[in-house]
Design a protein around this motif. Structure first.
Motif, PDB file in Angstrom:
ATOM      1  N   GLY A  75       0.807  -1.210   0.000  1.00  0.00           N
ATOM      2  CA  GLY A  75       0.000   0.000   0.000  1.00  0.00           C
ATOM      3  C   GLY A  75       0.844   1.265   0.000  1.00  0.00           C
ATOM      4  N   ASN A  76       2.130   1.143  -0.258  1.00  0.00           N
ATOM      5  CA  ASN A  76       3.022   2.289  -0.272  1.00  0.00           C
ATOM      6  C   ASN A  76       2.938   2.957  -1.639  1.00  0.00           C
ATOM      7  N   THR A  77       2.127   3.993  -1.747  1.00  0.00           N
ATOM      8  CA  THR A  77       1.937   4.661  -3.029  1.00  0.00           C
ATOM      9  C   THR A  77       3.026   5.690  -3.302  1.00  0.00           C
ATOM     10  N   MET A  78       3.783   6.082  -2.281  1.00  0.00           N
ATOM     11  CA  MET A  78       4.851   7.059  -2.467  1.00  0.00           C
ATOM     12  C   MET A  78       6.005   6.461  -3.265  1.00  0.00           C
ATOM     13  N   HIS A  79       6.342   5.217  -2.990  1.00  0.00           N
ATOM     14  CA  HIS A  79       7.474   4.558  -3.647  1.00  0.00           C
ATOM     15  C   HIS A  79       7.064   3.165  -4.108  1.00  0.00           C
ATOM     16  N   PRO A  80       6.566   3.043  -5.330  1.00  0.00           N
ATOM     17  CA  PRO A  80       6.186   1.710  -5.821  1.00  0.00           C
ATOM     18  C   PRO A  80       7.392   0.775  -5.913  1.00  0.00           C
ATOM     19  N   GLU A  81       8.596   1.338  -5.853  1.00  0.00           N
ATOM     20  CA  GLU A  81       9.808   0.521  -5.899  1.00  0.00           C
ATOM     21  C   GLU A  81       9.878  -0.438  -4.702  1.00  0.00           C
ATOM     22  N   ILE A  82       9.289  -0.042  -3.595  1.00  0.00           N
ATOM     23  CA  ILE A  82       9.315  -0.895  -2.404  1.00  0.00           C
ATOM     24  C   ILE A  82       8.494  -2.158  -2.637  1.00  0.00           C
ATOM     25  N   ASP A  83       7.356  -2.017  -3.319  1.00  0.00           N
ATOM     26  CA  ASP A  83       6.576  -3.201  -3.682  1.00  0.00           C
ATOM     27  C   ASP A  83       7.373  -4.088  -4.628  1.00  0.00           C
ATOM     28  N   LYS A  84       8.129  -3.481  -5.528  1.00  0.00           N
ATOM     29  CA  LYS A  84       8.965  -4.232  -6.464  1.00  0.00           C
ATOM     30  C   LYS A  84      10.049  -5.008  -5.700  1.00  0.00           C
ATOM     31  N   ILE A  85      10.644  -4.389  -4.687  1.00  0.00           N
ATOM     32  CA  ILE A  85      11.660  -5.066  -3.866  1.00  0.00           C
ATOM     33  C   ILE A  85      11.047  -6.288  -3.188  1.00  0.00           C
ATOM     34  N   ARG A  86       9.871  -6.106  -2.612  1.00  0.00           N
ATOM     35  CA  ARG A  86       9.202  -7.226  -1.939  1.00  0.00           C
ATOM     36  C   ARG A  86       8.880  -8.349  -2.935  1.00  0.00           C
ATOM     37  N   ALA A  87       8.399  -7.968  -4.114  1.00  0.00           N
ATOM     38  CA  ALA A  87       8.058  -8.962  -5.129  1.00  0.00           C
ATOM     39  C   ALA A  87       9.306  -9.722  -5.588  1.00  0.00           C
ATOM     40  N   LEU A  88      10.407  -9.008  -5.792  1.00  0.00           N
ATOM     41  CA  LEU A  88      11.661  -9.669  -6.163  1.00  0.00           C
ATOM     42  C   LEU A  88      12.109 -10.637  -5.066  1.00  0.00           C
ATOM     43  N   TRP A  89      12.029 -10.188  -3.818  1.00  0.00           N
ATOM     44  CA  TRP A  89      12.448 -11.007  -2.686  1.00  0.00           C
ATOM     45  C   TRP A  89      11.624 -12.306  -2.616  1.00  0.00           C
ATOM     46  N   ILE A  90      10.330 -12.173  -2.775  1.00  0.00           N
ATOM     47  CA  ILE A  90       9.453 -13.345  -2.725  1.00  0.00           C
ATOM     48  C   ILE A  90       9.730 -14.271  -3.912  1.00  0.00           C
ATOM     49  N   GLY A  91       9.933 -13.688  -5.083  1.00  0.00           N
ATOM     50  CA  GLY A  91      10.266 -14.489  -6.257  1.00  0.00           C
ATOM     51  C   GLY A  91      11.571 -15.251  -6.058  1.00  0.00           C
ATOM     52  N   MET A  92      12.564 -14.580  -5.473  1.00  0.00           N
ATOM     53  CA  MET A  92      13.842 -15.231  -5.209  1.00  0.00           C
ATOM     54  C   MET A  92      13.685 -16.348  -4.171  1.00  0.00           C
ATOM     55  N   TYR A  93      12.790 -16.156  -3.231  1.00  0.00           N
ATOM     56  CA  TYR A  93      12.510 -17.204  -2.247  1.00  0.00           C
ATOM     57  C   TYR A  93      11.890 -18.425  -2.928  1.00  0.00           C
ATOM     58  N   LYS A  94      10.916 -18.174  -3.792  1.00  0.00           N
ATOM     59  CA  LYS A  94      10.244 -19.278  -4.487  1.00  0.00           C
ATOM     60  C   LYS A  94      11.183 -20.014  -5.437  1.00  0.00           C
ATOM     61  N   GLU A  95      12.184 -19.305  -5.960  1.00  0.00           N
ATOM     62  CA  GLU A  95      13.176 -19.927  -6.845  1.00  0.00           C
ATOM     63  C   GLU A  95      14.288 -20.622  -6.060  1.00  0.00           C
ATOM     64  N   GLY A  96      14.309 -20.423  -4.750  1.00  0.00           N
ATOM     65  CA  GLY A  96      15.333 -21.049  -3.930  1.00  0.00           C
ATOM     66  C   GLY A  96      16.613 -20.238  -3.812  1.00  0.00           C
ATOM     67  N   VAL A  97      16.583 -18.988  -4.264  1.00  0.00           N
ATOM     68  CA  VAL A  97      17.767 -18.131  -4.183  1.00  0.00           C
ATOM     69  C   VAL A  97      18.003 -17.693  -2.737  1.00  0.00           C
ATOM     70  N   VAL A  98      16.927 -17.335  -2.039  1.00  0.00           N
ATOM     71  CA  VAL A  98      17.025 -16.995  -0.612  1.00  0.00           C
ATOM     72  C   VAL A  98      16.276 -18.057   0.182  1.00  0.00           C
ATOM     73  N   ARG A  99      16.744 -18.318   1.400  1.00  0.00           N
ATOM     74  CA  ARG A  99      16.161 -19.383   2.220  1.00  0.00           C
ATOM     75  C   ARG A  99      14.923 -18.952   2.984  1.00  0.00           C
ATOM     76  N   ASP A 100      14.781 -17.654   3.236  1.00  0.00           N
ATOM     77  CA  ASP A 100      13.673 -17.152   4.050  1.00  0.00           C
ATOM     78  C   ASP A 100      13.029 -15.988   3.314  1.00  0.00           C
ATOM     79  N   GLY A 101      11.775 -16.149   2.928  1.00  0.00           N
ATOM     80  CA  GLY A 101      11.082 -15.117   2.175  1.00  0.00           C
ATOM     81  C   GLY A 101      10.306 -14.143   3.034  1.00  0.00           C
ATOM     82  N   SER A 102      10.549 -14.151   4.340  1.00  0.00           N
ATOM     83  CA  SER A 102       9.765 -13.310   5.241  1.00  0.00           C
ATOM     84  C   SER A 102      10.186 -11.841   5.173  1.00  0.00           C
ATOM     85  N   GLU A 103       9.293 -10.993   5.616  1.00  0.00           N
ATOM     86  CA  GLU A 103       9.553  -9.555   5.696  1.00  0.00           C
ATOM     87  C   GLU A 103      10.718  -9.275   6.652  1.00  0.00           C
ATOM     88  N   THR A 104      10.794 -10.053   7.722  1.00  0.00           N
ATOM     89  CA  THR A 104      11.872  -9.869   8.700  1.00  0.00           C
ATOM     90  C   THR A 104      13.226 -10.102   8.053  1.00  0.00           C
TER      91      THR A 104
END
Length: 145
Positions: A75-104
């Motif tokens: 819901g961050n409308t000021m910087h849509p780049e932050i949503d892109k970062i989260r989406a990349l992170w989750i995608g990398m988690y699903k691909e097995g690039v990162v071990r933990d896809g959590s926000e933390t």
């Protein structure tokens, strides 16, 4: 949390759920162990108290492990780049690039990379830099596989 503290916590939960008043609770402890406080008991004594409470109706529930936030929607409308970062992170988690896809874990990565403690606090410039960093990392890892 060590096992002893976990058992004490369960005993206190059982006391509350079974509706034991303090006097009855302490009398039960004294009868079972000769001690009126969990703090003074050894682990074996604590286990005996917990087993007694289970025999008298306490049902211990299994805790579900916390999975963390895996949603790119912020819901961050000021910087849509932050949503892109989260989406990349989750995608990398699903691909097995990162071990933990959590926000933390994403926030831990952001802090190591930029020094800023929360992904939501990034300005546009840093967010764009972090997007490029994540994309490069993703490409390197996928090429090596």
């Amino acid at each position: 949390m060590n096992r002893r503290n976990q058992v004490i916590k369960l005993i206190h939960i059982a006391k509350r759920e079974l509706g034991l008043d303090d006097e009855t609770y302490r009398q039960m402890l004294g009868t079972l162990t000769g001690k009126t406080s969990c703090k003074a008991m050894r682990l074996l004594e604590l286990d005996a108290v917990l087993n007694h409470l289970k025999e008298n109706g306490f049902k211990q529930r299994e805790r579900k492990p916390f999975k963390g936030r895996l949603s790119p929607k912020s819901g961050n409308t000021m910087h849509p780049e932050i949503d892109k970062i989260r989406a990349l992170w989750i995608g990398m988690y699903k691909e097995g690039v990162v071990r933990d896809g959590s926000e933390t874990e994403l926030n831990n990565f952001v802090k190591r990379t930029t020094g800023i403690e929360n992904v939501g606090w990034l300005d546009k410039k840093l967010a764009c830099q972090l997007i490029n960093t994540l994309k490069s990392w993703q490409k390197r890892t996928l090429k090596s596989n």
